[in-house]
Design an enzyme around this catalytic site. Sequence first.
Site, PDB file in Angstrom:
ATOM      1  N   ASP A  29       0.844  -1.209   0.000  1.00  0.00           N
ATOM      2  CA  ASP A  29       0.000   0.000   0.000  1.00  0.00           C
ATOM      3  C   ASP A  29       0.878   1.258   0.000  1.00  0.00           C
ATOM      4  OD1 ASP A  29      -2.302   1.508   0.183  1.00  0.00           O
ATOM      5  OD2 ASP A  29      -2.686   1.082   2.304  1.00  0.00           O
ATOM      6  N   THR A  75      -1.084 -11.206   3.187  1.00  0.00           N
ATOM      7  CA  THR A  75       0.001 -12.111   3.611  1.00  0.00           C
ATOM      8  C   THR A  75       1.179 -11.406   4.286  1.00  0.00           C
ATOM      9  OG1 THR A  75       1.107 -11.993   1.462  1.00  0.00           O
ATOM     10  CG2 THR A  75      -0.528 -13.756   1.770  1.00  0.00           C
TER      11      THR A  75
END
Length: 187
Positions: A49, A133
């Site tokens: 992100d 993850t």
Amino acid sequence: MPAFETIRSDLSAVSNTRFTIILGDITKLDVDAIVNAANSSLLGGGGVDGAIHRAAGPELVAECRMLNGCKTGQAKITRGYRLPAKHVIHTVGPVWNGGGRGEQDLLTSCYRNSLSLAMDHGLKTIAFSAISTGIYRFPVEPAAMIATRTAVAESMRGGFSEIIFCCFGDEMAGIYDRLLPGALAKA
Ligand code: AR6
């Protein structure tokens, strides 16, 4: 060193979609959409992100501010701004809490809703990061199983020329490389 490396590229006999595993940085991929592992604020964070927001420039967070966040398992789309990718699909993966809180279904929804949104926008090429993850601690192997099986199943609805799994590290790429043929065979 190249920005990314193709590990495997298989054409699905059923959906005519090419499934590709790439090792490298998703912000370098020139595709119709990259899928960001966002948080529910959609205002940026760490991990992939942070990398996507840095590469896209401040226009991305400005557009994200107008979206009023996103629920876990859902997805929203923006433009890609300074990225080579035309769009960013932001999806919010579940935080892993042992697997008894619907994490698997929520992760499946992330892949399903991201692909559905891409389809609604007529996008043909899409690259996924390995949602949940990292910071959200979803175990890698079951996450890759969900990613590959859900993407192959959704591709049957047609429309995609290529679906990419972008792996950040050899271990992740090896797991996808092992699981993808099985997902394609089940289709
Ligand atoms: N390109 C491709 N994959 C990457 C990159 C990159 N540049 N950087 C990291 N990854 P994470 P999450 C991989 O932690 O677990 C953020 O703060 C990484 O190795 O980015 O869904 C959000 O704002 C891992 O395999 O996402 C949320 O708060 C995968 O991307 C939270 O983290 C996902 O790891 C979301 O956590």
